[in-house]
Design an enzyme around this catalytic site. Sequence first.
Site, PDB file in Angstrom:
ATOM      1  N   HIS A  20     -12.197  -7.651 -13.670  1.00 56.77           N
ATOM      2  CA  HIS A  20     -11.160  -7.235 -14.609  1.00 56.77           C
ATOM      3  C   HIS A  20     -10.813  -5.759 -14.398  1.00 56.77           C
ATOM      4  CE1 HIS A  20      -9.798  -6.501 -18.967  1.00 56.77           C
ATOM      5  NE2 HIS A  20      -8.811  -7.024 -18.278  1.00 56.77           N
ATOM      6  N   ASP A  28       4.576  -2.653   1.870  1.00 57.34           N
ATOM      7  CA  ASP A  28       5.428  -2.778   3.048  1.00 57.34           C
ATOM      8  C   ASP A  28       4.726  -2.183   4.266  1.00 57.34           C
ATOM      9  OD1 ASP A  28       5.879   0.065   3.029  1.00 57.34           O
ATOM     10  OD2 ASP A  28       7.609  -0.191   1.723  1.00 57.34           O
ATOM     11  N   HIS A 101       6.749   7.215  -6.520  1.00 53.22           N
ATOM     12  CA  HIS A 101       6.168   6.711  -5.281  1.00 53.22           C
ATOM     13  C   HIS A 101       4.924   7.516  -4.907  1.00 53.22           C
ATOM     14  CE1 HIS A 101       6.023   4.512  -1.553  1.00 53.22           C
ATOM     15  NE2 HIS A 101       6.087   5.633  -0.848  1.00 53.22           N
ATOM     16  N   TYR A 123      10.013   1.082  -0.160  1.00 53.22           N
ATOM     17  CA  TYR A 123       9.522   1.025  -1.539  1.00 53.22           C
ATOM     18  C   TYR A 123       9.184  -0.389  -2.011  1.00 53.22           C
ATOM     19  CZ  TYR A 123      11.331   5.747  -1.405  1.00 53.22           C
ATOM     20  OH  TYR A 123      11.596   7.040  -1.032  1.00 53.22           O
ATOM     21  N   ASN A 125       6.557  -2.235  -2.633  1.00 52.49           N
ATOM     22  CA  ASN A 125       5.116  -2.136  -2.843  1.00 52.49           C
ATOM     23  C   ASN A 125       4.802  -2.480  -4.295  1.00 52.49           C
ATOM     24  OD1 ASN A 125       4.669  -0.702  -0.203  1.00 52.49           O
ATOM     25  ND2 ASN A 125       5.922   0.832  -1.224  1.00 52.49           N
TER      26      ASN A 125
END
Length: 134
Positions: A20, A28, A101, A123, A125
Amino acid sequence: MKKTPLLNIALSRVIASLGHGDILMIVDAGMPVPSGVELIDLAVTHGIPDFVGVLNTVLAEMQVESHVLADEMRDRQPPALAVLDQLNAAGSLGSQRLLSHEALKQLSRSARAIVRTGECQPYTNIALVAGVVF
């Protein structure tokens, strides 16, 4: 042989070992992988395997409590974003958090593993945070 769609041994092992709150990232081809974080490199060539295909396969195996995306993904709108929005609306990804990012790259340092795809859309991801099934 396994009945579920995930056949990759390394990826199956990592998902089975998640607890957990643990983080699994699907990224990418250009996302850097921090030293010390396990890399499961599925990339073969541009677009193979694609981000969405890998994500859907992982979601068949992994209980997701929440996910993290980069703000830049919302700004750039890569094709995978429409699928992510559908999965989010269906409740498959739990709650959503947005970071820059650069902050997502910092978060990647605490990931249990990073799965590199052949995706070449910037981007594309996601950080998936493991939930529990009970």
